[in-house]
Design a protein around this motif. Sequence first.
Motif, PDB file in Angstrom:
ATOM      1  N   ARG A 199      -2.495 -25.291  -2.702  1.00 33.12           N
ATOM      2  CA  ARG A 199      -1.423 -26.113  -3.254  1.00 33.12           C
ATOM      3  C   ARG A 199      -2.040 -27.047  -4.288  1.00 33.12           C
ATOM      4  O   ARG A 199      -3.035 -27.734  -3.986  1.00 33.12           O
ATOM      5  CB  ARG A 199      -0.756 -26.911  -2.126  1.00 33.12           C
ATOM      6  CG  ARG A 199       0.385 -27.773  -2.622  1.00 33.12           C
ATOM      7  CD  ARG A 199       1.256 -28.296  -1.502  1.00 33.12           C
ATOM      8  NE  ARG A 199       2.429 -28.931  -2.079  1.00 33.12           N
ATOM      9  CZ  ARG A 199       3.483 -29.345  -1.411  1.00 33.12           C
ATOM     10  NH1 ARG A 199       3.524 -29.190  -0.108  1.00 33.12           N
ATOM     11  NH2 ARG A 199       4.505 -29.905  -2.017  1.00 33.12           N
ATOM     12  N   LEU A 237       1.939 -23.965  -8.373  1.00 34.43           N
ATOM     13  CA  LEU A 237       3.191 -24.604  -8.808  1.00 34.43           C
ATOM     14  C   LEU A 237       3.239 -25.991  -8.175  1.00 34.43           C
ATOM     15  O   LEU A 237       3.368 -26.112  -6.958  1.00 34.43           O
ATOM     16  CB  LEU A 237       4.398 -23.787  -8.341  1.00 34.43           C
ATOM     17  CG  LEU A 237       4.588 -22.410  -8.982  1.00 34.43           C
ATOM     18  CD1 LEU A 237       5.656 -21.615  -8.251  1.00 34.43           C
ATOM     19  CD2 LEU A 237       4.939 -22.555 -10.446  1.00 34.43           C
ATOM     20  N   ASP A 280      -1.846 -28.467   2.329  1.00 36.10           N
ATOM     21  CA  ASP A 280      -1.583 -29.814   2.863  1.00 36.10           C
ATOM     22  C   ASP A 280      -1.162 -29.740   4.334  1.00 36.10           C
ATOM     23  O   ASP A 280      -1.606 -30.534   5.160  1.00 36.10           O
ATOM     24  CB  ASP A 280      -0.481 -30.516   2.045  1.00 36.10           C
ATOM     25  CG  ASP A 280       0.820 -29.728   2.006  1.00 36.10           C
ATOM     26  OD1 ASP A 280       0.774 -28.501   1.820  1.00 36.10           O
ATOM     27  OD2 ASP A 280       1.894 -30.329   2.193  1.00 36.10           O
ATOM     28  N   ALA A 297       9.503 -30.948  -2.743  1.00 34.89           N
ATOM     29  CA  ALA A 297      10.879 -31.366  -2.437  1.00 34.89           C
ATOM     30  C   ALA A 297      11.036 -32.868  -2.708  1.00 34.89           C
ATOM     31  O   ALA A 297      12.089 -33.320  -3.153  1.00 34.89           O
ATOM     32  CB  ALA A 297      11.196 -31.035  -0.984  1.00 34.89           C
ATOM     33  N   THR A 298       9.971 -33.627  -2.465  1.00 35.73           N
ATOM     34  CA  THR A 298      10.006 -35.076  -2.722  1.00 35.73           C
ATOM     35  C   THR A 298      10.334 -35.353  -4.189  1.00 35.73           C
ATOM     36  O   THR A 298      11.174 -36.205  -4.518  1.00 35.73           O
ATOM     37  CB  THR A 298       8.626 -35.708  -2.380  1.00 35.73           C
ATOM     38  OG1 THR A 298       8.322 -35.408  -1.024  1.00 35.73           O
ATOM     39  CG2 THR A 298       8.618 -37.202  -2.596  1.00 35.73           C
TER      40      THR A 298
HETATM   41  P1  ATP Z   1       8.250 -32.690   0.890  1.00 34.25           P
HETATM   42  O1  ATP Z   1       7.952 -33.018  -0.544  1.00 34.25           O
HETATM   43  O2  ATP Z   1       9.574 -33.172   1.391  1.00 34.25           O
HETATM   44  O3  ATP Z   1       7.093 -33.073   1.803  1.00 34.25           O
HETATM   45  P2  ATP Z   1       7.510 -29.878   0.491  1.00 34.25           P
HETATM   46  O4  ATP Z   1       7.837 -29.575  -0.926  1.00 34.25           O
HETATM   47  O5  ATP Z   1       6.061 -30.090   0.842  1.00 34.25           O
HETATM   48  O6  ATP Z   1       8.394 -31.085   1.004  1.00 34.25           O
HETATM   49  P3  ATP Z   1       8.029 -28.417   2.948  1.00 34.25           P
HETATM   50  O7  ATP Z   1       9.352 -27.919   3.378  1.00 34.25           O
HETATM   51  O8  ATP Z   1       7.447 -29.564   3.653  1.00 34.25           O
HETATM   52  O9  ATP Z   1       8.124 -28.699   1.352  1.00 34.25           O
HETATM   53  O10 ATP Z   1       6.980 -27.236   2.906  1.00 34.25           O
HETATM   54  C1  ATP Z   1       7.040 -26.057   3.678  1.00 34.25           C
HETATM   55  C2  ATP Z   1       5.723 -25.317   3.508  1.00 34.25           C
HETATM   56  O11 ATP Z   1       5.554 -24.942   2.122  1.00 34.25           O
HETATM   57  C3  ATP Z   1       4.490 -26.158   3.876  1.00 34.25           C
HETATM   58  O12 ATP Z   1       3.554 -25.313   4.535  1.00 34.25           O
HETATM   59  C4  ATP Z   1       3.961 -26.615   2.532  1.00 34.25           C
HETATM   60  O13 ATP Z   1       2.565 -26.841   2.551  1.00 34.25           O
HETATM   61  C5  ATP Z   1       4.309 -25.428   1.626  1.00 34.25           C
HETATM   62  N1  ATP Z   1       4.502 -25.837   0.245  1.00 34.25           N
HETATM   63  C6  ATP Z   1       5.479 -26.641  -0.230  1.00 34.25           C
HETATM   64  N2  ATP Z   1       5.353 -26.805  -1.557  1.00 34.25           N
HETATM   65  C7  ATP Z   1       4.257 -26.109  -1.942  1.00 34.25           C
HETATM   66  C8  ATP Z   1       3.589 -25.906  -3.196  1.00 34.25           C
HETATM   67  N3  ATP Z   1       4.019 -26.483  -4.304  1.00 34.25           N
HETATM   68  N4  ATP Z   1       2.491 -25.091  -3.204  1.00 34.25           N
HETATM   69  C9  ATP Z   1       2.041 -24.522  -2.060  1.00 34.25           C
HETATM   70  N5  ATP Z   1       2.621 -24.687  -0.842  1.00 34.25           N
HETATM   71  C10 ATP Z   1       3.712 -25.461  -0.779  1.00 34.25           C
END
Ligand code: ATP
Length: 216
Positions: A132, A177, A107, A181-182
């Motif tokens: 992701r 997975l 993403d 964080a949302t």
């Molecule tokens: P939010 O839900 O607040 O947008 P997030 O869970 O996407 O947060 P970030 O801190 O924005 O977490 O992510 C940091 C990095 O980790 C980004 O490059 C994001 O793409 C990656 N990332 C986060 N969650 C995943 C996941 N479930 N699988 C693969 N990559 C992830």
Amino acid sequence: MGTAVLGGTFDPVHYAHLRLAEEALLALGLAAVRWIPAGQPPHRATPKGAAAHRLAMVRAAIAGNPRFILDAAEVERQEPSYTVETLRRLRIETGAEHSIVLLVGADAFAALDTWYCWRELFELAHIAVAQRPGVSLDPGRLSPPLAACWRERFAPEARVLEARPAGHIVEFPTTPLAISATQIRALIAAGRSPRYLLPESVLDYIQDNGLYRAPC
Ligand code: ATP
């Protein structure tokens, strides 16, 4: 062996971040992952958790892993933090020949061309993209400038990361997975437990500090 950089808001840090970092070490043959929580990310909404809390949660999550290093530089800055500036600083620290690999989820990669000075990122580092769940990594769906960049720089083998200090894009597989964080913030705001989506130490920190209780 190169150094990986994992930036993010980590609001809060969760198991998908930790697996992404762990599996990148193995898949890409890297020495260490440098975790860089964003201070004031310019290209997205202000994080719900204060920078000091997000930093403390990453510290708790990676404690005890000698190959995970916490870098507080972006959090300590007063101005917005740009990844390109972080990489410029790291490049000066490591020297011109060291391989630096920026880790991003699919993403984040799909929005790369909205980042400040995004083309310069490739002069400073390689980019390794993790799949992701729910996000397609089809280059045909990228914006035209990003798709062109992908065609020019994509390498099917992670070996290229050692051959040059910067400039390639690779993909690497991670355990899918569908954690975000949302989702964790929403669970807490709804009075439900996010346990098992993130380390206990991070959940303890959230509870001790009363984080994310207000509706998202
Ligand atoms: P939010 O839900 O607040 O947008 P997030 O869970 O996407 O947060 P970030 O801190 O924005 O977490 O992510 C940091 C990095 O980790 C980004 O490059 C994001 O793409 C990656 N990332 C986060 N969650 C995943 C996941 N479930 N699988 C693969 N990559 C992830």
